[in-house]
Design an enzyme around this catalytic site. Structure first.
Site, PDB file in Angstrom:
ATOM      1  N   LYS A   1      -1.813   4.319  -1.685  1.00 41.01           N
ATOM      2  CA  LYS A   1      -1.061   5.066  -0.659  1.00 41.01           C
ATOM      3  C   LYS A   1       0.124   5.826  -1.255  1.00 41.01           C
ATOM      4  CE  LYS A   1      -2.321   2.772   3.624  1.00 41.01           C
ATOM      5  NZ  LYS A   1      -1.919   1.806   4.661  1.00 41.01           N
TER       6      LYS A   1
ATOM      7  N   HIS B   1      -6.668   7.125  -0.386  1.00 40.28           N
ATOM      8  CA  HIS B   1      -5.853   6.059  -0.988  1.00 40.28           C
ATOM      9  C   HIS B   1      -6.734   5.015  -1.672  1.00 40.28           C
ATOM     10  CE1 HIS B   1      -6.599   3.545   2.660  1.00 40.28           C
ATOM     11  NE2 HIS B   1      -6.247   2.533   1.897  1.00 40.28           N
TER      12      HIS B   1
ATOM     13  N   HIS C   1     -12.009  -1.971   0.060  1.00 42.58           N
ATOM     14  CA  HIS C   1     -11.565  -2.754   1.233  1.00 42.58           C
ATOM     15  C   HIS C   1     -11.748  -2.007   2.556  1.00 42.58           C
ATOM     16  CE1 HIS C   1      -7.868  -0.458   0.457  1.00 42.58           C
ATOM     17  NE2 HIS C   1      -7.474  -0.759   1.676  1.00 42.58           N
ATOM     18  N   HIS C   2     -12.148  -0.711   2.512  1.00 41.55           N
ATOM     19  CA  HIS C   2     -12.461   0.001   3.751  1.00 41.55           C
ATOM     20  C   HIS C   2     -13.958   0.261   3.896  1.00 41.55           C
ATOM     21  CE1 HIS C   2      -8.590   0.604   5.595  1.00 41.55           C
ATOM     22  NE2 HIS C   2      -8.068   0.931   4.424  1.00 41.55           N
TER      23      HIS C   2
END
Lengths: 129, 366
Positions: B191, B216, B247-248
């Site tokens: 980020k 990010h 993680h997304h």
């Protein structure tokens, strides 16, 4: 046949190893040790004379550590014995303690003579080899 | 490294000092415990080597004093003693010593003990550095509070519980658990590459902005991957890379950045996805109120198999109370520190907050 190996009063190889092979540094340590040990033995004697066993035991313990460090092995043995006698107060006699202290003086004399004869006054090349 | 040698015997001190200096350490000698403490007040010494018997305060008492003071850095203590009696060794270790060497010492032994100290101290430095880096990235988004602290606790618990399932026995060991605890705070490190106008935007993102926001994952993943390639011995960097990158991702393949599905998504990424979701949903944001724990559980149940790995979601639902306990323990600490002035609260968070929450949680468990 006698199989026992005669121990020298001081194992210079051991000391040299602790000094990482630096002869000059080892000699300096040894020389400091020789200078400070007799006054320390005198201090122990005087503490015992004044019945300050605790103080004497502390000094013996300290000297024992340094004797081990410089590899003065026969003196070390004698100091180990003296410390044991001092810490085991119940069945220890004054005669035993003073006998052991006298022995420590003798052992120190041997270390001193040995060091002066064989180590402190010899050329560096002979020692490092 | 700076080493403080506490030795009252000048000859012994000289030999230890010499041995340490030869291998490049900066040595200070103190002949009493009191002087040693004075040195420690003015300078940080990562390693203290102390004789046991000292005039005045003894080595074990010095050890205790060092442990009792509050210091930011850990002091590794090695006791040097000519006493081989186990009783003394136990007393020394109980007082807080990390190691001991018997006199007369051998230089090689001293070197290896110091090397062990360096290894341990570098691990401490590594953990602090990783967490600081994650906090730095997070600091731009002031909305997240102690998100990272909660997240890593959720991740650890989730991983430990999942490890009890025989299917994961082979993969999840103590090292895996520790690594996920260590590296999960880095999940959003990328980020730092997202502009403020997008990261801090109060309203909904436009599709273009969302595309930038999505980056990010790749920014973080690629940065950590570079570090991982440069330091291949540091296995945790590989896990950190996978977490940042995946993680997304969603279990059904509809996530980003790569649309991975099922077990194509690394296990650590699947675990962090759920922990991150649970924390985001149960936390307040500028654009939404915090949802209740029960509502979050319903959402996770509904997303099982689509967003979340069914095994991981099942473990979470089965032990939902434990996750709720962690959440509320952080809340209690936050409420308690709410009255503290801002600068002081800054000092209390984040690390202390994490530890305190864990302590409360443990108490509750007992």
């Amino acid at each position: 046949m006698n199989t026992s190996v005669q121990r020298t009063p001081l194992d210079f190889d051991d000391l040299l190893n602790r000094c990482l092979g630096e002869v000059d540094f080892a000699r300096r340590i040894l020389s400091d040790f020789l200078k400070t040990t007799r006054p320390l033995l005198d201090e122990i004697g005087s503490a015992l004379f004044n019945s300050a066993e605790e103080k004497a035991a502390f000094q013996v313990h300290r000297l024992k550590g340094t004797a081990g460090l410089v590899a003065a092995n026969s003196l070390l043995d004698s100091l180990v014995e003296l410390e044991t006698l001092l810490r085991r107060t119940s069945d220890t006699t004054h005669a035993q303690i003073s006998g052991c202290l006298t022995q420590s003086y003798q052992r120190f004399d041997e270390v001193q003579k040995f060091a002066e004869r064989n180590l402190l006054n010899r050329p560096q090349a002979e020692l490092s080899s | 490294m700076k080493i403080l040698v506490v030795e009252d015997n000048p000859i012994d001190a000289l030999v230890v000092e010499h041995a340490l200096q030869v291998i490049g350490h900066e040595v200070t000698v103190a002949d009493t415990a009191e002087k040693a403490m004075e040195h420690l007040r003015h300078c940080n010494y990562p390693v203290v080597i102390s004789d046991w018997e000292l005039p005045g305060q003894n080595g074990d008492a010095l050890c205790q004093t060092i442990r009792e003071r509050s210091a930011n850095c850990y002091t590794y203590i090695i006791m040097l003693t000519s006493r081989t009696d186990k009783r003394f060794v136990i007393n020394g270790l109980a007082a807080g010593a990390d190691d001991y060497i018997t006199k007369p010492f051998e230089p090689e032994e001293l070197f290896f003990r110091i090397r062990a100290a360096e290894r341990l101290l570098s691990l401490q430095g590594r953990d602090v550095l990783i967490f600081s880096l994650a906090k730095l990235a997070e600091s731009r988004d002031r909305d997240t509070g102690v998100h990272l602290e909660r997240m890593r606790e959720y991740c650890r618990l989730l991983t430990m519980l999942l490890g009890k399932n025989p299917r994961y026995n082979e993969v999840i060991d103590a090292d895996f658990v520790e690594s996920i605890y260590l590296t999960s705070p880095l999940h959003d490190i990328g980020k730092v590459g997202v502009p403020d106008s997008i990261l801090l935007k109060r309203g909904p993102l436009t599709p273009e902005q969302f595309e930038i926001m999505k980056r990010h994952t790749t920014i973080g993943g690629e940065t950590l991957n570079t570090a991982s390639n440069n330091y291949p011995g540091h296995h945790y960097l590989k896990m950190a890379t996978e977490i940042a990158m995946t993680h997304h991702e969603k279990y059904n393949g509809t996530g980003y950045p790569n649309g991975l599905a099922g077990t194509e998504i690394p296990l650590c990424g699947r675990i962090v996805a759920l922990a991150d979701f649970y924390d985001a949903v149960t936390s307040e944001r500028v654009y939404k109120k915090a949802y209740s724990h029960a509502r979050a559980c319903r959402m996770i149940r509904a997303e099982t198999g689509s967003h979340f790995d069914p095994d991981i979601a099942r473990v979470f639902i089965q032990h939902a109370d434990e996750f709720n306990r962690i959440r509320t323990s952080f809340q209690k600490v936050a409420n308690r520190t709410a009255g503290i002035s801002k600068p002081a609260a800054k000092i209390v968070s984040p690390v202390v907050l994490g530890y305190t929450a864990r302590a409360i949680e443990k108490k509750q468990t007992l």
